[in-house]
Design a protein around this motif. Structure first.
Motif, mmCIF file in Angstrom:
data_model
loop_
_atom_site.group_PDB
_atom_site.id
_atom_site.type_symbol
_atom_site.label_atom_id
_atom_site.label_comp_id
_atom_site.label_asym_id
_atom_site.label_seq_id
_atom_site.Cartn_x
_atom_site.Cartn_y
_atom_site.Cartn_z
ATOM 1 N N THR A 83 0.835 -1.195 0.000
ATOM 2 C CA THR A 83 0.000 0.000 0.000
ATOM 3 C C THR A 83 0.876 1.255 0.000
ATOM 4 O OG1 THR A 83 -0.159 -0.330 2.366
ATOM 5 C CG2 THR A 83 -2.086 -0.957 1.077
ATOM 6 N N ALA A 84 2.044 1.147 0.627
ATOM 7 C CA ALA A 84 3.042 2.221 0.505
ATOM 8 C C ALA A 84 4.356 1.520 0.200
ATOM 9 C CB ALA A 84 3.154 2.981 1.806
ATOM 10 N N SER A 85 4.702 1.463 -1.082
ATOM 11 C CA SER A 85 5.948 0.764 -1.437
ATOM 12 C C SER A 85 7.110 1.465 -0.757
ATOM 13 C CB SER A 85 6.122 0.776 -2.951
ATOM 14 O OG SER A 85 5.078 0.014 -3.521
ATOM 15 N N MET A 86 8.049 0.666 -0.257
ATOM 16 C CA MET A 86 9.176 1.311 0.444
ATOM 17 C C MET A 86 10.471 0.575 0.151
ATOM 18 S SD MET A 86 8.653 0.444 4.442
ATOM 19 C CE MET A 86 6.901 0.234 4.635
ATOM 20 N N PRO A 87 11.579 1.340 0.120
ATOM 21 C CA PRO A 87 12.860 0.683 -0.111
ATOM 22 C C PRO A 87 13.264 -0.181 1.080
ATOM 23 C CG PRO A 87 13.150 3.061 0.168
ATOM 24 C CD PRO A 87 11.698 2.786 0.302
ATOM 25 N N TYR A 88 13.925 -1.291 0.786
ATOM 26 C CA TYR A 88 14.595 -2.028 1.859
ATOM 27 C C TYR A 88 16.061 -2.119 1.461
ATOM 28 C CZ TYR A 88 14.305 -6.184 -1.153
ATOM 29 O OH TYR A 88 14.429 -7.075 -2.198
ATOM 30 N N LEU A 89 16.935 -1.937 2.436
ATOM 31 C CA LEU A 89 18.365 -1.849 2.139
ATOM 32 C C LEU A 89 19.084 -3.093 2.633
ATOM 33 C CD1 LEU A 89 18.948 1.859 3.156
ATOM 34 C CD2 LEU A 89 18.938 0.942 0.840
ATOM 35 N N GLN A 90 20.032 -3.566 1.810
ATOM 36 C CA GLN A 90 20.884 -4.690 2.206
ATOM 37 C C GLN A 90 22.277 -4.474 1.631
ATOM 38 O OE1 GLN A 90 18.382 -8.111 0.611
ATOM 39 N NE2 GLN A 90 18.730 -8.747 2.727
ATOM 40 N N GLY A 91 23.277 -4.889 2.385
ATOM 41 C CA GLY A 91 24.627 -4.831 1.846
ATOM 42 C C GLY A 91 24.899 -6.033 0.965
ATOM 43 N N ARG A 92 25.878 -5.882 0.079
ATOM 44 C CA ARG A 92 26.328 -7.029 -0.729
ATOM 45 C C ARG A 92 27.844 -6.903 -0.862
ATOM 46 N NH1 ARG A 92 24.800 -7.756 -6.903
ATOM 47 N NH2 ARG A 92 26.153 -5.954 -6.852
ATOM 48 N N VAL A 362 8.049 -12.916 0.298
ATOM 49 C CA VAL A 362 9.185 -12.861 -0.626
ATOM 50 C C VAL A 362 8.999 -14.001 -1.621
ATOM 51 C CG1 VAL A 362 11.687 -13.089 -0.856
ATOM 52 C CG2 VAL A 362 10.736 -11.976 1.161
ATOM 53 N N ARG A 363 9.056 -13.684 -2.895
ATOM 54 C CA ARG A 363 8.949 -14.704 -3.943
ATOM 55 C C ARG A 363 10.123 -14.553 -4.889
ATOM 56 N NH1 ARG A 363 6.127 -16.403 -0.637
ATOM 57 N NH2 ARG A 363 3.876 -16.671 -0.639
ATOM 58 N N LYS A 364 10.474 -15.659 -5.559
ATOM 59 C CA LYS A 364 11.607 -15.544 -6.491
ATOM 60 C C LYS A 364 11.222 -14.659 -7.657
ATOM 61 C CE LYS A 364 10.607 -20.060 -8.498
ATOM 62 N NZ LYS A 364 10.632 -20.253 -9.919
ATOM 63 N N GLY A 365 12.218 -13.986 -8.217
ATOM 64 C CA GLY A 365 11.961 -13.095 -9.340
ATOM 65 C C GLY A 365 11.752 -13.878 -10.620
ATOM 66 N N ILE A 366 11.335 -13.168 -11.639
ATOM 67 C CA ILE A 366 11.110 -13.818 -12.926
ATOM 68 C C ILE A 366 12.448 -13.950 -13.645
ATOM 69 C CG2 ILE A 366 9.908 -13.543 -15.147
ATOM 70 C CD1 ILE A 366 7.882 -11.814 -13.392
ATOM 71 N N TRP A 367 12.727 -15.135 -14.185
ATOM 72 C CA TRP A 367 13.994 -15.409 -14.879
ATOM 73 C C TRP A 367 15.197 -15.062 -13.996
ATOM 74 C CZ3 TRP A 367 12.714 -18.469 -18.489
ATOM 75 C CH2 TRP A 367 11.588 -18.254 -19.265
ATOM 76 N N GLY A 368 15.114 -15.396 -12.726
ATOM 77 C CA GLY A 368 16.262 -15.151 -11.839
ATOM 78 C C GLY A 368 16.491 -13.685 -11.521
ATOM 79 N N GLY A 369 15.503 -12.818 -11.845
ATOM 80 C CA GLY A 369 15.644 -11.382 -11.569
ATOM 81 C C GLY A 369 15.403 -11.082 -10.092
ATOM 82 N N ARG A 370 15.239 -9.811 -9.785
ATOM 83 C CA ARG A 370 15.068 -9.399 -8.385
ATOM 84 C C ARG A 370 13.920 -10.155 -7.717
ATOM 85 N NH1 ARG A 370 15.242 -2.903 -7.666
ATOM 86 N NH2 ARG A 370 17.186 -2.527 -8.770
ATOM 87 N N PRO A 371 14.090 -10.508 -6.451
ATOM 88 C CA PRO A 371 12.974 -11.131 -5.736
ATOM 89 C C PRO A 371 11.770 -10.191 -5.722
ATOM 90 C CG PRO A 371 14.975 -11.133 -4.401
ATOM 91 C CD PRO A 371 15.277 -10.326 -5.613
ATOM 92 N N ILE A 372 10.591 -10.784 -5.644
ATOM 93 C CA ILE A 372 9.379 -9.954 -5.555
ATOM 94 C C ILE A 372 8.984 -9.900 -4.076
ATOM 95 C CG2 ILE A 372 6.974 -9.737 -6.299
ATOM 96 C CD1 ILE A 372 7.932 -11.556 -8.731
ATOM 97 N N VAL A 373 9.111 -8.714 -3.506
ATOM 98 C CA VAL A 373 8.859 -8.535 -2.073
ATOM 99 C C VAL A 373 7.602 -7.691 -1.908
ATOM 100 C CG1 VAL A 373 9.800 -7.616 0.086
ATOM 101 C CG2 VAL A 373 11.332 -8.673 -1.583
ATOM 102 N N ARG A 374 6.668 -8.221 -1.120
ATOM 103 C CA ARG A 374 5.440 -7.458 -0.848
ATOM 104 C C ARG A 374 5.331 -7.241 0.653
ATOM 105 N NH1 ARG A 374 3.546 -10.841 -4.928
ATOM 106 N NH2 ARG A 374 3.110 -9.697 -6.846
ATOM 107 N N TYR A 375 4.975 -6.011 1.026
ATOM 108 C CA TYR A 375 4.905 -5.685 2.463
ATOM 109 C C TYR A 375 4.023 -4.454 2.617
ATOM 110 C CZ TYR A 375 6.574 -4.607 7.195
ATOM 111 O OH TYR A 375 6.660 -4.358 8.540
ATOM 112 N N SER A 376 2.905 -4.604 3.302
ATOM 113 C CA SER A 376 1.990 -3.472 3.521
ATOM 114 C C SER A 376 1.790 -3.255 5.005
ATOM 115 C CB SER A 376 0.616 -3.762 2.893
ATOM 116 O OG SER A 376 0.712 -3.720 1.499
#
Ligand SMILES: Cc1cc2nc3c(=O)[nH]c(=O)nc-3n(C[C@H](O)[C@H](O)[C@H](O)COP(=O)(O)OP(=O)(O)OC[C@H]3O[C@@H](n4cnc5c(N)ncnc54)[C@H](O)[C@@H]3O)c2cc1C
Ligand code: SF4
Length: 503
Positions: A83-92, A362-376
Motif C-alpha cells: 500500500t506504501a511501497s518502500m525501499p529495503y536496504l541490504q549490503g552485498r 518474498v517470492r523468487k523473481g522472474i527469470w532469476g531477476g530481483r525477488p518480488i517482495v510485498r509488504y503493507s
C-alpha cells in the motif's frame, strides 16, 4: 603476514569451477561469518560463497550514492511493494550488511524470546535464553561492543540526549562494535579507517587464519541435493562461469531474510511457509534546524538512542549519512530552499525504527531477476508511524530546534511548536503512503518451529524436509525484535553452528 581474506575472486573465474568442502555456507554477513568461524575452529573444511566482493577501507568513499552503487544490493534500490511501497536496504559485500551498517548493538530482548516460546514451547526445549546470552557475551567481546564515548558523539548525538532528557524520556549512548572510532560519521558508506568491527575485520579473518575459504563474487542459484539430503550449491561467478561446491556434511544458508527464501524456492524446496511472514522494522525520519551548528556529518554515525518509547514499538536514533541525503530532506523551493541549504551545517536528522506488526512475502523473481517482495503496513503500524513522527518532532523541539520538517504528505511542511506536533498525532494522515519509510532489519521468511506446516526449519535450524540443510540467518526468527538485530542474529547463528550435524 595474515592470509588474504578471499581465496577465490569470482571475477577471475571464467571457466567451470568446482571445489569440495565439509560444509558450504551461502553468505558472509553476520550469520554466515559466525557459523564459518565456529565450524572452522572445529577443524572442518569450510567454504563461504559470497556474491559480493571484498571491500577495503581505502576503497570506501564519502558519497552515499557511490557507496550504494558498490556496496549495496541493487545499488540501494530494492523495493518492497505494498500500500506504501518502500525501499529495503541490504549490503552485498564480503562481510555482508555489517560492512555498511550503523554498528548499533543490542542484546536479544528477553520479552521477545518469551513471545517465541509461548507460541511454540518446543523452541524453549531446543534453545535457552541463557545460551543466547552466553553467545552474545562471546560475540560482543570479539566485537569490542561498548557505549559511544562522549568525545566522538558530537552535537547531533548529544542533542538527541538533550531533547529526551528535557522530556524525561529514557535515553543512552548507543553500544557499538567499533575500535578507535574517531566519529567520522561514515559507517553506512563503510568506515574509511577500518574502525568499525564488521565481519570482514573480525570473524572472517579469524576463521581464514584457521583455514576457512571465502569465495567472493560467486552467486549461488541452486541448492544441490539427492535422496533427501543437501550436498552442495551451484551458481554463477562474476566472471560468467558456472560453479559447484560439494559439501560432505552440510549446507548452511546465511544469505539474509530476502535471499535465503529465494534460494529455497529456486531450488524447488517449497515446503512450509517459505517466503511468507516477512517481518521488519520500518523507519521514519525527520530533519530539523538548530540555531547552533550541528554538523550532522560529524560524530559517531549513530551514537545516541531514545529507549523510553520501546514499549510502544518505537526506538529513536540519531542518523548520519552523506550531505545529499540531508539536503533532500529540507523543504522549500527557489530562494527559500537556497537559504535553508546555505545553513546545512545547522540541520540534524533523526529516525525512529518501529516494531511493525505487518507481515509480507518474498517470492523468487522472474527469470532469476530481483525477488518480488510485498509488504503493507497494518492500520496499527500507520498509527505507530504517525506517533513516531510526533515523538521525533517533540524531542527535536525539546532539544532546541527552531523548526522541524516532519516530511509527512498532507501535513505542515514546517513545524515550530509542540502543539503542532500534537495536532499531527491527533489529526494527521493515516494513509501509509503519506509517510516516507525504509526498512533495514528483515526477519521471518523461513521461520523456525516444531510444526512443519507452520515453519520451514526445526528448532535445531535444520530444514524440516531436507536433511543436512540448515538456515542460520534472521529468516528463522518467528517475529521481529524491536531492536537492532545484528548481535541477536550472530548469537542464533552461533547456536545453529553448534547443531550442524557432522557425519
Ligand atoms: C544501512 C543499514 C544499517 C544497519 N544498521 C544496523 C545496526 O546499526 N545494527 C544492527 O544490529 N543492524 C543493522 N542493520 C541490519 C543488519 O546489518 C542485518 O540485520 C544483518 O547484517 C543481517 O545479517 P545476515 O548475515 O543475515 O545478512 P547480510 O548481512 O545481509 O549478509 C548476507 C550476505 O549473503 C550474500 N548473499 C545473498 N544471496 C546470495 C547468493 N545467492 N549467493 C551468494 N551470496 C549471497 C549477500 O551478498 C550478503 O553479503 C543495518 C542494515 C542496513 C541495511
Ligand atoms: S563513526 Fe566514522 S570512524 Fe567511527 S566507525 Fe563509523 S565510519 Fe568509522
Amino acid at each position: 603476514m595474515s592470509a588474504p581474506l578471499v581465496a577465490v575472486d569470482g571475477r577471475r573465474v571464467t571457466r567451470k569451477y568446482s571445489e569440495r568442502a565439509d560444509v558450504v555456507i551461502v553468505g558472509s554477513g553476520p550469520a554466515g561469518a559466525v557459523v564459518g568461524r565456529a565450524l572452522t575452529s572445529k577443524g572442518l573444511r569450510v567454504v563461504i560463497v559470497e556474491e559480493g566482493h571484498e571491500a577495503r577501507p581505502s576503497d570506501f568513499v564519502a558519497s552515499g550514492m557511490r557507496a550504494m552503487a558498490s556496496l549495496y544490493r541493487d545499488m540501494g534500490t530494492s523495493i518492497a511493494f505494498g500500500t506504501a511501497s518502500m525501499p529495503y536496504l541490504q549490503g552485498r559485500a564480503v562481510g555482508g550488511t555489517s560492512v555498511v551498517n550503523g554498528a548499533i548493538c543490542w542484546r536479544f530482548p528477553r520479552e521477545v524470546f518469551a513471545e517465541w516460546t509461548k507460541a511454540d514451547a518446543a523452541l524453549a526445549d531446543a534453545i535457552s535464553y541463557e545460551s543466547i546470552a552466553e553467545a552474545e557475551e562471546r560475540i560482543e567481546r570479539r566485537l569490542n561492543v561498548h557505549p559511544t564515548e562522549e568525545r566522538v558523539s558530537r552535537a547531533k548525538n548529544l542533542l538527541l540526549g538533550r531533547g529526551a532528557e528535557a522530556l524525561g524520556v529514557a535515553h543512552r549512548p548507543i553500544r557499538r562494535n567499533v575500535d578507535g572510532c574517531v566519529g567520522e560519521g561514515r559507517c553506512l558508506q563503510g568506515c574509511p579507517h577500518g574502525h568499525k568491527l564488521s565481519m570482514d575485520r573480525t570473524f572472517l579473518p579469524d576463521a581464514v587464519a584457521e583455514g576457512l575459504r571465502v569465495l567472493s563474487g560467486m552467486r549461488v542459484d541452486q541448492i544441490l541435493y539427492a535422496r533427501g539430503r543437501a550436498n552442495g550449491v551451484s551458481g554463477v561467478s562474476s566472471g560468467g562461469a558456472r560453479f559447484e561446491i560439494h559439501a560432505r556434511h552440510a549446507v548452511v544458508l546465511a544469505a539474509s531474510a530476502i535471499q535465503t527464501p529465494v534460494l529455497l524456492l529456486q531450488s524447488g524446496l517449497k515446503h512450509g511457509p517459505v517466503g511468507d511472514g516477512l517481518a521488519a522494522h520500518p523507519g521514519v525520519a525527520i530533519t530539523g534546524r538548530f540555531a547552533e551548528p550541528v554538523r550532522n556529518w560529524r560524530g559517531a554515525t549513530q551514537g545516541h538512542e531514545v529507549t523510553g518509547h520501546r514499549h510502544e514499538g518505537i526506538k529513536l536514533e540519531a542518523l548520519g549519512f552523506d550531505l545529499s541525503i540531508l539536503a533532500s530532506r529540507i523543504p522549500g523551493v527557489g530562494a527559500e530552499f537556497a537559504r535553508r541549504l546555505s545553513e546545512l551545517d545547522h540541520y540534524a536528522a533523526w529516525g525512529a525504527a518501529m516494531r511493525a506488526s505487518a507481515r509480507g512475502t518474498v517470492r523468487k523473481g522472474i527469470w532469476g531477476g530481483r525477488p518480488i517482495v510485498r509488504y503493507s503496513l497494518t492500520p496499527d503500524d500507520v498509527r505507530r508511524a504517525r506517533r513516531a513522527v510526533r515523538v521525533l518532532g517533540d524531542t527535536m523541539l525539546a532539544a532546541g530546534a527552531l523548526e522541524v520538517y516532519p516530511g509527512v504528505s498532507g501535513f505542515d511542511t514546517v513545524v515550530r511548536d509542540r502543539a503542532q506536533m500534537a495536532h499531527l498525532e491527533a489529526e494527521g494522515p493515516l494513509v501509509a503512503s503519506d509517510y516516507a519509510m525504509s526498512m533495514t532489519h528483515l526477519f521471518g521468511t523461513a521461520r523456525m518451529g516444531s510444526d512443519p506446516a507452520r515453519s520451514v526449519v526445526r528448532p535445531d535450524f535444520r530444514h524440516h524436509r531436507m536433511d543436512r540443510l540448515y538456515v542460520a540467518d534472521s529468516s528463522v526468527f518467528p517475529t521481529n525484535l524491536g531492536v537492532n538485530p545484528q548481535i541477536a542474529i550472530m548469537a542464533l547463528a552461533d547456536l545453529c553452528a553448534e547443531r550442524v550435524g557432522i557425519g
